[in-house]
Design a protein around this motif. Sequence first.
Motif, PDB file in Angstrom:
ATOM      1  N   PRO A  52       0.835  -1.217   0.000  1.00 18.54           N
ATOM      2  CA  PRO A  52       0.000   0.000   0.000  1.00 18.54           C
ATOM      3  C   PRO A  52       0.859   1.252   0.000  1.00 18.54           C
ATOM      4  N   ASP A  53       0.346   2.288  -0.653  1.00 20.63           N
ATOM      5  CA  ASP A  53       1.051   3.578  -0.698  1.00 20.63           C
ATOM      6  C   ASP A  53       0.898   4.282   0.647  1.00 20.63           C
ATOM      7  N   ARG A  54       2.000   4.441   1.367  1.00 19.93           N
ATOM      8  CA  ARG A  54       1.943   5.070   2.691  1.00 19.93           C
ATOM      9  C   ARG A  54       2.482   6.503   2.677  1.00 19.93           C
ATOM     10  N   SER A  55       2.621   7.063   1.493  1.00 18.76           N
ATOM     11  CA  SER A  55       3.094   8.447   1.420  1.00 18.76           C
ATOM     12  C   SER A  55       2.024   9.367   2.003  1.00 18.76           C
ATOM     13  N   PRO A  56       2.433  10.390   2.694  1.00 19.36           N
ATOM     14  CA  PRO A  56       1.454  11.278   3.332  1.00 19.36           C
ATOM     15  C   PRO A  56       0.556  11.976   2.307  1.00 19.36           C
ATOM     16  N   SER A  57      -0.689  12.151   2.675  1.00 14.70           N
ATOM     17  CA  SER A  57      -1.622  12.851   1.794  1.00 14.70           C
ATOM     18  C   SER A  57      -1.238  14.321   1.748  1.00 14.70           C
ATOM     19  N   PRO A  58      -1.395  14.950   0.587  1.00 14.32           N
ATOM     20  CA  PRO A  58      -1.077  16.381   0.508  1.00 14.32           C
ATOM     21  C   PRO A  58      -1.996  17.183   1.422  1.00 14.32           C
ATOM     22  N   ARG A  59      -1.459  18.212   2.036  1.00 16.89           N
ATOM     23  CA  ARG A  59      -2.258  19.027   2.936  1.00 16.89           C
ATOM     24  C   ARG A  59      -3.275  19.825   2.131  1.00 16.89           C
ATOM     25  N   PRO A  60      -4.509  19.922   2.606  1.00 14.49           N
ATOM     26  CA  PRO A  60      -5.503  20.719   1.877  1.00 14.49           C
ATOM     27  C   PRO A  60      -5.029  22.159   1.715  1.00 14.49           C
ATOM     28  N   VAL A  61      -5.325  22.707   0.575  1.00 11.59           N
ATOM     29  CA  VAL A  61      -4.927  24.089   0.305  1.00 11.59           C
ATOM     30  C   VAL A  61      -5.766  25.040   1.154  1.00 11.59           C
ATOM     31  N   ILE A  62      -5.109  26.010   1.752  1.00 12.54           N
ATOM     32  CA  ILE A  62      -5.806  27.082   2.456  1.00 12.54           C
ATOM     33  C   ILE A  62      -6.079  28.178   1.431  1.00 12.54           C
ATOM     34  N   PRO A  63      -7.327  28.400   1.031  1.00 13.35           N
ATOM     35  CA  PRO A  63      -7.604  29.367  -0.030  1.00 13.35           C
ATOM     36  C   PRO A  63      -7.571  30.798   0.475  1.00 13.35           C
ATOM     37  N   VAL A  64      -7.465  31.732  -0.447  1.00 13.80           N
ATOM     38  CA  VAL A  64      -7.516  33.146  -0.074  1.00 13.80           C
ATOM     39  C   VAL A  64      -8.882  33.472   0.530  1.00 13.80           C
ATOM     40  N   TYR A  65      -9.939  32.917  -0.067  1.00 13.10           N
ATOM     41  CA  TYR A  65     -11.270  33.203   0.469  1.00 13.10           C
ATOM     42  C   TYR A  65     -12.201  32.026   0.238  1.00 13.10           C
ATOM     43  N   ARG A  66     -13.146  31.896   1.150  1.00  6.66           N
ATOM     44  CA  ARG A  66     -14.187  30.872   1.062  1.00  6.66           C
ATOM     45  C   ARG A  66     -15.445  31.475   1.682  1.00  6.66           C
ATOM     46  N   PRO A  67     -16.529  31.591   0.941  1.00  5.48           N
ATOM     47  CA  PRO A  67     -17.734  32.211   1.514  1.00  5.48           C
ATOM     48  C   PRO A  67     -18.335  31.350   2.614  1.00  5.48           C
ATOM     49  N   ASP A  68     -18.916  32.010   3.592  1.00 10.22           N
ATOM     50  CA  ASP A  68     -19.626  31.326   4.675  1.00 10.22           C
ATOM     51  C   ASP A  68     -21.106  31.283   4.306  1.00 10.22           C
ATOM     52  N   LEU A  69     -21.605  30.108   3.989  1.00 12.21           N
ATOM     53  CA  LEU A  69     -23.001  29.924   3.579  1.00 12.21           C
ATOM     54  C   LEU A  69     -23.726  29.026   4.579  1.00 12.21           C
ATOM     55  N   SER A  70     -23.435  29.233   5.846  1.00 10.78           N
ATOM     56  CA  SER A  70     -23.912  28.328   6.889  1.00 10.78           C
ATOM     57  C   SER A  70     -25.224  28.761   7.527  1.00 10.78           C
ATOM     58  N   GLY A  71     -25.830  29.826   7.029  1.00 12.68           N
ATOM     59  CA  GLY A  71     -27.079  30.308   7.607  1.00 12.68           C
ATOM     60  C   GLY A  71     -28.294  29.851   6.819  1.00 12.68           C
ATOM     61  N   ASN A  72     -29.168  30.797   6.525  1.00  8.24           N
ATOM     62  CA  ASN A  72     -30.426  30.480   5.827  1.00  8.24           C
ATOM     63  C   ASN A  72     -30.315  30.541   4.312  1.00  8.24           C
ATOM     64  N   GLU A  73     -29.097  30.573   3.779  1.00  7.17           N
ATOM     65  CA  GLU A  73     -28.928  30.689   2.332  1.00  7.17           C
ATOM     66  C   GLU A  73     -29.681  29.589   1.579  1.00  7.17           C
ATOM     67  N   ARG A  74     -29.458  28.353   1.966  1.00  2.22           N
ATOM     68  CA  ARG A  74     -30.098  27.232   1.265  1.00  2.22           C
ATOM     69  C   ARG A  74     -31.623  27.299   1.394  1.00  2.22           C
ATOM     70  N   LEU A  75     -32.106  27.592   2.592  1.00  2.00           N
ATOM     71  CA  LEU A  75     -33.553  27.676   2.818  1.00  2.00           C
ATOM     72  C   LEU A  75     -34.189  28.740   1.936  1.00  2.00           C
ATOM     73  N   TYR A  76     -33.549  29.922   1.880  1.00  2.00           N
ATOM     74  CA  TYR A  76     -34.134  31.013   1.107  1.00  2.00           C
ATOM     75  C   TYR A  76     -34.055  30.754  -0.398  1.00  2.00           C
ATOM     76  N   VAL A  77     -32.954  30.162  -0.843  1.00  8.53           N
ATOM     77  CA  VAL A  77     -32.845  29.834  -2.269  1.00  8.53           C
ATOM     78  C   VAL A  77     -33.890  28.792  -2.655  1.00  8.53           C
ATOM     79  N   MET A  78     -34.092  27.813  -1.796  1.00  6.86           N
ATOM     80  CA  MET A  78     -35.116  26.803  -2.080  1.00  6.86           C
ATOM     81  C   MET A  78     -36.503  27.436  -2.142  1.00  6.86           C
ATOM     82  N   GLU A  79     -36.756  28.443  -1.314  1.00  9.54           N
ATOM     83  CA  GLU A  79     -38.037  29.143  -1.386  1.00  9.54           C
ATOM     84  C   GLU A  79     -38.208  29.807  -2.752  1.00  9.54           C
ATOM     85  N   CYS A  80     -37.132  30.399  -3.272  1.00  7.03           N
ATOM     86  CA  CYS A  80     -37.193  30.993  -4.618  1.00  7.03           C
ATOM     87  C   CYS A  80     -37.537  29.937  -5.654  1.00  7.03           C
ATOM     88  N   LEU A  81     -36.879  28.795  -5.577  1.00  2.89           N
ATOM     89  CA  LEU A  81     -37.110  27.729  -6.558  1.00  2.89           C
ATOM     90  C   LEU A  81     -38.522  27.169  -6.442  1.00  2.89           C
TER      91      LEU A  81
END
Length: 383
Positions: free
Chosen positions: A5-34
């Motif tokens: 088995p390949d035991r080489s370490p997994s590459p570390r996830p990239v830390i991006p410059v930005y990532r939006p926080d969509l953890s609130g009511n975004e999904r609920l409100y978009v679904m209401e639109c749809l």
Amino acid sequence: MTSLPDRSPSPRPVIPVYRPDLSGNERLYVMECLETNWISSIGAFIPRFEAAVARATGVSHAIAVSNGTVALHLALHCLGIGPGDEVIVPTFTFIASVNTIAQTGAVPVFADSLPSDWTLDPADVERRITPRTKAIMAVHLYGAACDMPALLAIARRHNLKIVEDCAEAFGTTLGGRHVGTFGDVGAFSFFGNKTVTTGEGGMVICNDDALATTLRIAKGQGQSPDRRYWHECLGFNYRMTNIAAAIGLAQMERLPATFARKRAIAAEYRALLTGMPVTFQQMPDTVDPMLWLLTVLLPLGMDRERVIADMAAQSVETRPVFNCAHEMKMYASGAYGRDAFPAAAAISVRGISLPSYPSLSRSEMEDVVRSLRNALAAQSCLG
């Protein structure tokens, strides 16, 4: 033969410059639109989002549009800026600030930046005023606030309009007053990497009732608000969708928590970067900044592109600051000397933005700072 088995370490996830926080009511409100089929530029979320932005900024009118660039163009157009006019704008800015001036037929006239906070230099603005100057575009870069009292005094002396480009400064206040409320019009961007996002979107704010009416009519093809398909003036299709506004409203509901986290990130970075040879934006005590991207200047003589590449090799994404607009081929008319904008030129070749999204953890910030330290040390060792 059985392979091991390949035991080489997994590459570390990239830390991006930005990532939006969509953890609130975004999904609920978009679904209401749809689910209700209100997915285009008519729907209940648009006025609700506009009202939320108006409350947050303390203005009478907030007009939602499809992105931050058209917010600037709409503002200039409705202030009567056009062919033969000149608009003074910092050369150190995102190109949209300049392009929107050119799109009206007016001429962008570049000015230098202040070495301290990197925003428009009022003294250089006044030096560049001519009889054709009609407006100043004050760009609040990276969450810093321009010296609005000085710019307002200049505008009064010369009878000029002021458009505030607040694309990177939602939440920033000057003397307790939100940026965008000092000039004639303020324009915001809600792109996916902004403090408040709608994916793509923008907003124009003002306190002038007649101007607000003009902005609303012009953003919707110039159609009369009282007579359907009767068009009163030149207009544009600059409308925001109900889906975008739904995301924006959910973002606004979490505004205090988002602002608190952004302030904490800026403070933690400053502490972690103590003793390192980098320079921060230096702002007066009257400014309470909401730093969009934590941005620093590297030491003189450092190869920024190599720093960016070295940090990327350590799984940390960064980005350079903007190049000066007067260097772009469509604006490089030769009207400016080689050293016309010394402060802006110095900032543009040394600036680098670090990951700054709300969910960024302390350990990720430590990784960012460690990678920056390693990148700087690598060049120092090379002498």
